[in-house]
Design a protein around this motif. Structure first.
Motif, PDB file in Angstrom:
ATOM      1  N   ASP A  40     -65.601  50.621 -12.297  1.00  0.00           N
ATOM      2  CA  ASP A  40     -65.718  49.180 -12.071  1.00  0.00           C
ATOM      3  C   ASP A  40     -67.174  48.783 -11.826  1.00  0.00           C
ATOM      4  OD1 ASP A  40     -64.622  46.666 -11.961  1.00  0.00           O
ATOM      5  OD2 ASP A  40     -64.059  46.789  -9.853  1.00  0.00           O
ATOM      6  N   VAL A  41     -67.864  49.541 -10.989  1.00  0.00           N
ATOM      7  CA  VAL A  41     -69.256  49.221 -10.668  1.00  0.00           C
ATOM      8  C   VAL A  41     -70.136  49.295 -11.907  1.00  0.00           C
ATOM      9  CG1 VAL A  41     -71.308  50.032  -9.419  1.00  0.00           C
ATOM     10  CG2 VAL A  41     -69.103  49.901  -8.244  1.00  0.00           C
ATOM     11  N   PHE A  42     -69.904  50.308 -12.751  1.00  0.00           N
ATOM     12  CA  PHE A  42     -70.787  50.543 -13.900  1.00  0.00           C
ATOM     13  C   PHE A  42     -70.235  49.980 -15.214  1.00  0.00           C
ATOM     14  CE2 PHE A  42     -72.098  54.121 -11.056  1.00  0.00           C
ATOM     15  CZ  PHE A  42     -73.381  53.658 -10.825  1.00  0.00           C
ATOM     16  N   SER A  43     -69.330  49.024 -15.131  1.00  0.00           N
ATOM     17  CA  SER A  43     -68.756  48.449 -16.355  1.00  0.00           C
ATOM     18  C   SER A  43     -69.751  47.602 -17.146  1.00  0.00           C
ATOM     19  CB  SER A  43     -67.519  47.603 -16.023  1.00  0.00           C
ATOM     20  OG  SER A  43     -66.410  48.425 -15.753  1.00  0.00           O
ATOM     21  N   ASN A  44     -70.889  47.259 -16.544  1.00  0.00           N
ATOM     22  CA  ASN A  44     -71.926  46.571 -17.304  1.00  0.00           C
ATOM     23  C   ASN A  44     -72.947  47.542 -17.878  1.00  0.00           C
ATOM     24  OD1 ASN A  44     -70.980  44.415 -15.127  1.00  0.00           O
ATOM     25  ND2 ASN A  44     -71.866  43.298 -16.849  1.00  0.00           N
TER      26      ASN A  44
END
Length: 556
Positions: free
Chosen positions: A394-398
């Protein structure tokens, strides 16, 4: 695997039967010219290309591009409803007529990091709308993967990431840069995916009957169901582009170079024999994980690697059995420089190396998330590792491409790959470590991203930061990162990259830790410090995985 002739015969037939959308990834200015050249060579209609409007202003070249089938669009439409309506109608007409394929970059802008970017959904929705409204029976999507051994713009991209303004596209600048073409750039690989039916892909995902409730010619705000379907399709296309990409030996070497301390690369040099042995080890791991690798089988391995280093002489040099980073001061001038300038010069070369490492991150990222979960949580419980895996995802979805709603599948893929290479043993309840070397490499691969996110979180949690403007945030974070690098507290130069800094802002907005002020004209944000601190504490392992909640769609 398609043979060229049979594939393009199939593509010709598909164009006659339904609209075809070509979806290449975007790594270089060369991309769209290459696709048009290939189509022309195989006697297929040259595609109608959605190009950025700055190219239209180039004398002579702009006209050539337009006559080659391009139409020029703004990079940001914003709230201009009239422009959106006109552009949407033009795209819709091109799709319905189907006289030639339509081509656009689903990622939007060219990737300055050579890593896949979050897809832009506006153009994707425009090309799919004729199908949603029943104006065409079907649409065929063709994902295309373009891979480069060496990118023409490598130095330009690194400087842009460090805040140097992008040069204006002009014919004069193109002519001045013609000497660049005298360099050797290795091979380019263009991999066309099989045409994929939108009708088949969207089956059961969208109710097209809703579009019959209003006149088809009237612009309609996309429904939530349609937005979710478009987002899923766009992410799927980017993932297929990743799977079709071809990795060079240099990409594997770049992974290993960035795991060495900067002082080793700039002063001591990395032993060539050590790098050779480790790269051959990594080649096997990449192949086990399903990578497509351009590694000549008939050439001795050391020769393959020596050739790769020679190709990238602008970034590294080999002397006396060691490999060194070729920093800018060594190439341009010998005068003493101040420490901050030294950091930027080293960062330029580091970011160039990082861009080639980024080409293969999609191969390793899912098992790397699991390796990091094992490293941070110190647990063997499968459900706890899954919760932390979902948090990292979730944190690194960008930063990385994950198909929405597929957390469980990504976790199972990570488990399967680590089990395949013998790194872990997996039971119904536990994941236990059996090969520390693999897990250490994967965890170190992800660590720079964790470190640079923590730098951003540290800045946002400072006492004086409550409301900030985006244009102030980027230089302030770059200054903080520079100080931390000089003090030895931070080891990743990627913290200076503007793209990564923007990704952190996007991630925190998505996680509701930042709120954009509606009344602001300068992109101002309000920080929820408690939420940012919590994310930081979870990343550092201060909050146990038992305290985490998995997404509603994530089930083991």
């Amino acid at each position: 695997m398609w043979q060229c002739g049979s594939f393009f015969n199939h593509l010709k037939q598909a164009i006659q039967e339904s609209p075809v959308i070509l979806l290449p990834n975007h790594r270089s200015y060369v991309d769209f010219l290459v696709i048009s050249y290939i189509m022309f060579t195989y006697d297929i209609p040259v595609p109608v290309i959605a190009a950025g409007i700055p190219l239209a202003g180039m004398k002579i070249v702009g006209g050539i591009i337009r006559r080659s089938g391009a139409f020029f669009i703004r990079r940001a439409i914003g709230a201009d409803k009239l422009y959106w309506a006109v552009l949407s109608e033009y795209v819709r007409t091109v799709v319905k007529k189907g006289f030639a394929p339509l081509e656009f970059f689903v990622e939007g802008l060219r990737s300055r990091t050579l890593k896949s970017q979050m897809p832009k959904l506006g153009m994707m929705h425009m090309v799919l709308e004729p199908y949603f409204k029943g104006e065409v029976y079907d649409i065929q999507l063709v994902p295309i993967s373009i891979s480069y051994d060496r990118v023409l713009e490598e130095s330009l991209l690194a400087h842009e990431l460090l805040g140097v303004p992008k040069p204006k596209e002009s014919t004069t600048a193109l002519l001045k840069a013609s000497k660049v073409l005298q360099e050797d750039y290795g091979s380019m690989h263009v991999n066309f995916g099989r045409p994929m039916s939108v009708r088949h892909l969207c089956q059961g995902k969208i109710d097209r009957c809703q579009y019959n409730l209003a006149p088809r010619d009237l612009p309609q705000k996309p429904r939530a169901e349609a937005q979710a379907c478009v987002s899923w399709l766009a992410h799927l296309m980017v993932r297929i582009q990743e799977e079709g990409s071809v990795l060079s030996p240099w990409s594997l070497m770049a992974c290993l170079l960035l795991q060495a301390p900067a002082t080793v690369l700039t002063e001591e040099g990395l032993p060539w024999q050590q790098l050779t042995e480790k790269t051959i080890w990594l080649r096997k791991l990449a192949l086990d994980f399903g990578a497509r690798l351009n590694w000549p089988g008939h050439v001795p391995d050391p020769d393959v690697m020596s050739s790769s280093v020679a190709l990238h002489h602008s970034v590294v040099r080999r002397e006396a059995g060691r490999l060194y980073l070729a920093r800018e001061e060594e190439r341009e001038r010998k005068r003493p420089i101040d420490p901050e300038e030294g950091v930027i010069r080293t960062a330029t070369a580091m970011l160039m190396v990082a861009s080639y490492r980024n080409q293969c991150l999609h191969i390793f990222v899912r098992p790397a998330l699991l390796a990091t979960a094992i490293h941070v949580t110190k647990t063997t419980q499968r459900d706890e590792l899954f919760a932390f895996f979902c948090f990292l995802r979730d944190v690194f979805s960008n930063e990385f491409i994950f198909i929405p709603g597929k957390s469980s599948r990504d976790f199972e893929e990570a488990c399967g790959l680590l089990r395949k290479c013998g790194a872990v043993h997996i039971s119904e309840q536990e994941v236990t470590v059996s090969d520390v070397e693999v897990l250490s490499f994967l965890q170190a691969l992800l660590q720079p991203f964790i470190d640079l996110y923590q730098v951003m979180f540290r800045y946002l949690c400072e006492d004086g930061v409550h409301v900030f403007a985006e244009k102030q945030f980027l230089p302030a974070v770059r200054n903080l990162a520079t100080k931390l690098i000089l003090s030895g507290e931070l080891h990743t130069y990627e913290a200076l990259s503007s793209d990564t800094q923007n990704n952190v802002l996007s991630a925190l907005r998505r996680l509701e830790s930042l709120a954009k002020l509606k009344a602001s004209e300068q992109n101002e944000y309000r920080v929820n410090k408690a939420a940012v601190r919590r994310i930081s504490d979870i990343l550092s392992g201060k909050i146990p995985p038992q305290m985490l909640q998995t997404p509603p769609d994530a089930k083991l």
